[in-house]
Design a protein around this motif. Structure first.
Motif, PDB file in Angstrom:
ATOM      1  N   ASN A 162      90.138  60.416  20.770  1.00  0.00           N
ATOM      2  CA  ASN A 162      91.091  61.176  21.588  1.00  0.00           C
ATOM      3  C   ASN A 162      92.511  60.629  21.440  1.00  0.00           C
ATOM      4  O   ASN A 162      93.481  61.384  21.431  1.00  0.00           O
ATOM      5  CB  ASN A 162      90.694  61.120  23.062  1.00  0.00           C
ATOM      6  N   LEU A 216      80.175  58.807  22.691  1.00  0.00           N
ATOM      7  CA  LEU A 216      80.936  59.831  23.423  1.00  0.00           C
ATOM      8  C   LEU A 216      82.188  60.222  22.655  1.00  0.00           C
ATOM      9  O   LEU A 216      83.052  60.936  23.187  1.00  0.00           O
ATOM     10  CB  LEU A 216      81.335  59.302  24.804  1.00  0.00           C
ATOM     11  N   MET A 220      77.341  63.044  22.707  1.00  0.00           N
ATOM     12  CA  MET A 220      78.071  64.289  22.970  1.00  0.00           C
ATOM     13  C   MET A 220      78.763  64.684  21.673  1.00  0.00           C
ATOM     14  O   MET A 220      79.549  63.903  21.112  1.00  0.00           O
ATOM     15  CB  MET A 220      79.113  64.080  24.079  1.00  0.00           C
ATOM     16  N   HIS A 246      82.393  67.005  29.509  1.00  0.00           N
ATOM     17  CA  HIS A 246      81.555  66.823  28.324  1.00  0.00           C
ATOM     18  C   HIS A 246      80.711  65.539  28.399  1.00  0.00           C
ATOM     19  O   HIS A 246      79.484  65.573  28.397  1.00  0.00           O
ATOM     20  CB  HIS A 246      82.439  66.715  27.070  1.00  0.00           C
ATOM     21  N   ASP A 247      81.406  64.411  28.387  1.00  0.00           N
ATOM     22  CA  ASP A 247      80.711  63.143  28.141  1.00  0.00           C
ATOM     23  C   ASP A 247      79.781  62.682  29.272  1.00  0.00           C
ATOM     24  O   ASP A 247      78.739  62.064  28.984  1.00  0.00           O
ATOM     25  CB  ASP A 247      81.737  62.052  27.806  1.00  0.00           C
ATOM     26  N   HIS A 299      94.242  65.304  26.395  1.00  0.00           N
ATOM     27  CA  HIS A 299      94.049  64.140  27.282  1.00  0.00           C
ATOM     28  C   HIS A 299      95.351  63.470  27.708  1.00  0.00           C
ATOM     29  O   HIS A 299      95.316  62.529  28.492  1.00  0.00           O
ATOM     30  CB  HIS A 299      93.138  63.125  26.582  1.00  0.00           C
ATOM     31  N   ASP A 351      85.762  56.894  23.394  1.00  0.00           N
ATOM     32  CA  ASP A 351      87.194  57.021  23.081  1.00  0.00           C
ATOM     33  C   ASP A 351      87.956  57.543  24.303  1.00  0.00           C
ATOM     34  O   ASP A 351      88.570  58.599  24.245  1.00  0.00           O
ATOM     35  CB  ASP A 351      87.391  57.948  21.863  1.00  0.00           C
ATOM     36  N   ASN A 357      85.910  73.734  19.166  1.00  0.00           N
ATOM     37  CA  ASN A 357      87.036  73.624  20.094  1.00  0.00           C
ATOM     38  C   ASN A 357      88.292  73.069  19.420  1.00  0.00           C
ATOM     39  O   ASN A 357      89.395  73.420  19.806  1.00  0.00           O
ATOM     40  CB  ASN A 357      86.672  72.815  21.366  1.00  0.00           C
ATOM     41  N   LEU A 363      78.827  71.416  23.002  1.00  0.00           N
ATOM     42  CA  LEU A 363      79.685  72.244  23.861  1.00  0.00           C
ATOM     43  C   LEU A 363      78.882  73.331  24.562  1.00  0.00           C
ATOM     44  O   LEU A 363      79.262  73.784  25.649  1.00  0.00           O
ATOM     45  CB  LEU A 363      80.784  72.918  23.029  1.00  0.00           C
ATOM     46  N   PHE A 365      85.330  68.614  18.458  1.00  0.00           N
ATOM     47  CA  PHE A 365      86.241  67.499  18.178  1.00  0.00           C
ATOM     48  C   PHE A 365      85.533  66.242  17.656  1.00  0.00           C
ATOM     49  O   PHE A 365      85.923  65.686  16.614  1.00  0.00           O
ATOM     50  CB  PHE A 365      87.055  67.164  19.443  1.00  0.00           C
TER      51      PHE A 365
HETATM   52  C1  BDR Z   1      84.749  65.772  23.150  1.00  0.00           C
HETATM   53  O1  BDR Z   1      86.033  65.539  22.594  1.00  0.00           O
HETATM   54  C2  BDR Z   1      86.799  64.757  23.463  1.00  0.00           C
HETATM   55  O2  BDR Z   1      88.041  65.353  23.640  1.00  0.00           O
HETATM   56  C3  BDR Z   1      86.031  64.596  24.740  1.00  0.00           C
HETATM   57  O3  BDR Z   1      86.208  63.287  25.274  1.00  0.00           O
HETATM   58  C4  BDR Z   1      84.609  64.846  24.344  1.00  0.00           C
HETATM   59  O4  BDR Z   1      83.969  63.662  23.935  1.00  0.00           O
HETATM   60  C5  BDR Z   1      84.615  67.255  23.475  1.00  0.00           C
HETATM   61  O5  BDR Z   1      84.781  68.024  22.323  1.00  0.00           O
END
Ligand code: BDR
Ligand code: CA
Length: 311
Positions: free
Chosen positions: A39, A125, A151, A241-242, A82, A9, A160, A191, A167
């Motif tokens: 996202n 991801l 992830m 993260h990813d 983002h 995403d 988060n 995370l 997320f």
């Molecule tokens: C994840 O959430 C998204 O905002 C990032 O791309 C990552 O995959 C982190 O929590």
């Protein structure tokens, strides 16, 4: 050598993960990229995936659009992290490469079925909607998937997007539950590890100093993306993260974890989307995932910077 499908995403960190995979042909063959709503809405994530492929010089890469909303609830997005496009930071041209006909879920099913069992790895991801939909529609693929390396989630870092949830899992907990209960071989980059993969000023300079359009774009992406985590956590920079998913496939020795039970909370209003990870093995619930806890951050950034310099 792994054959993978990246389910994503984008997202700046998704974009860097895609770039790392496309820069690593000796370790990874990317069979296709499947976009999911997360996202930002699907129309932007599929477009961003194509922008990134073109940035990498790979307009031939098949990109499919998948599910535009979670299985059971409305979509939650993360423009506050983002940006409006999902890929704010660099100014990149609109893509000219086509979006493939057909649905991402069918591409995932057909690709797994058409390869020998145990030879296709799925790399989610974003929210797990496409992956769970593929499992629901074609349960026969479960035993053919080599591994799902995703992830998502957290144990020590907790949440988060809410105090309890990360997320990707929070956006579609019902999908995450299907994946976790599927019986597929699963590795999770939560995370707990991605918050240790921080783009410090020196690491960002190293991206920019590559001097290529890819290096400069990655530096601009992390410049944009870092403001959120710096304000929120007081951390040194953006957490990548990813890209940890792709780095894990290339060099698992950079990471350490535990094989444990991980369940998804889908009911509670307060903790919906929480990954209840039995890190301390205090239950007798059967382990179902390799849950990563730590990484060699310098080794990770050395690998990433070296590989990005090839594009
Ligand atoms: C994840 O959430 C998204 O905002 C990032 O791309 C990552 O995959 C982190 O929590
Ligand atoms: Ca993502």
């Amino acid at each position: 050598m792994r054959k993978i499908i990246i389910d994503t995403d984008p997202g700046q960190d998704d974009a860097i993960a895609i770039l790392l995979a496309l820069a690593s042909p000796e370790d990874i063959e990317v069979l296709g990229i499947t976009a999911v709503a997360g996202n930002v809405p699907l129309a932007l994530t599929e477009k961003n995936a194509r922008i990134v492929c073109e940035l990498a010089g790979r307009p031939d890469m098949p990109v499919y659009a998948g599910c535009d909303r979670p299985l059971a609830h409305r979509l939650v997005t993360a423009e506050h992290v983002h940006g409006k496009t999902g890929l704010d930071g660099p100014v990149l041209p609109d893509p000219t490469m086509p979006l493939q006909d057909g649905h991402a879920v069918d591409f995932i099913i057909d690709t797994v079925r058409n390869h020998p069992a145990g030879t296709v790895t799925l790399c989610p991801l974003g929210p797990l909607t496409n992956i769970a939909s593929a499992i629901n529609k074609a349960p026969d693929i479960i035993e053919k998937i080599q591994e799902i390396v995703l992830m998502g989630g957290a144990y020590f870092e907790v949440g988060n997007i809410t105090p309890a949830a990360e997320f990707n899992i929070y956006v579609d907990p019902e999908a995450a539950e299907i994946v976790m209960k599927s019986g597929a071989k699963i590795t999770i980059l939560p995370l707990d590890v991605t918050h240790k993969a921080l783009v410090t000023r020196a690491r960002n300079d190293a991206f920019r100093d590559i001097g290529t359009p890819v290096g400069i774009a990655v530096a601009q992406m992390t410049d944009f993306f870092e403001r959120f985590d710096k304000e929120k956590y007081g951390s040194a920079g953006a957490p990548l993260h990813d890209p940890t998913v792709i780095a894990y496939l290339i060099n698992p020795d950079l990471f350490t974890g535990r094989y444990i039970n991980v369940e998804i909370e889908t009911q509670s209003a307060l903790t919906r989307g929480m990954t209840v990870a039995d890190w301390w093995r205090v239950t007798d619930r059967a382990p179902n995932a390799y849950f990563i806890g730590d990484l060699d951050a310098d080794g990770f950034f050395d690998l990433l910077t070296q590989r990005l310099a090839r594009l």
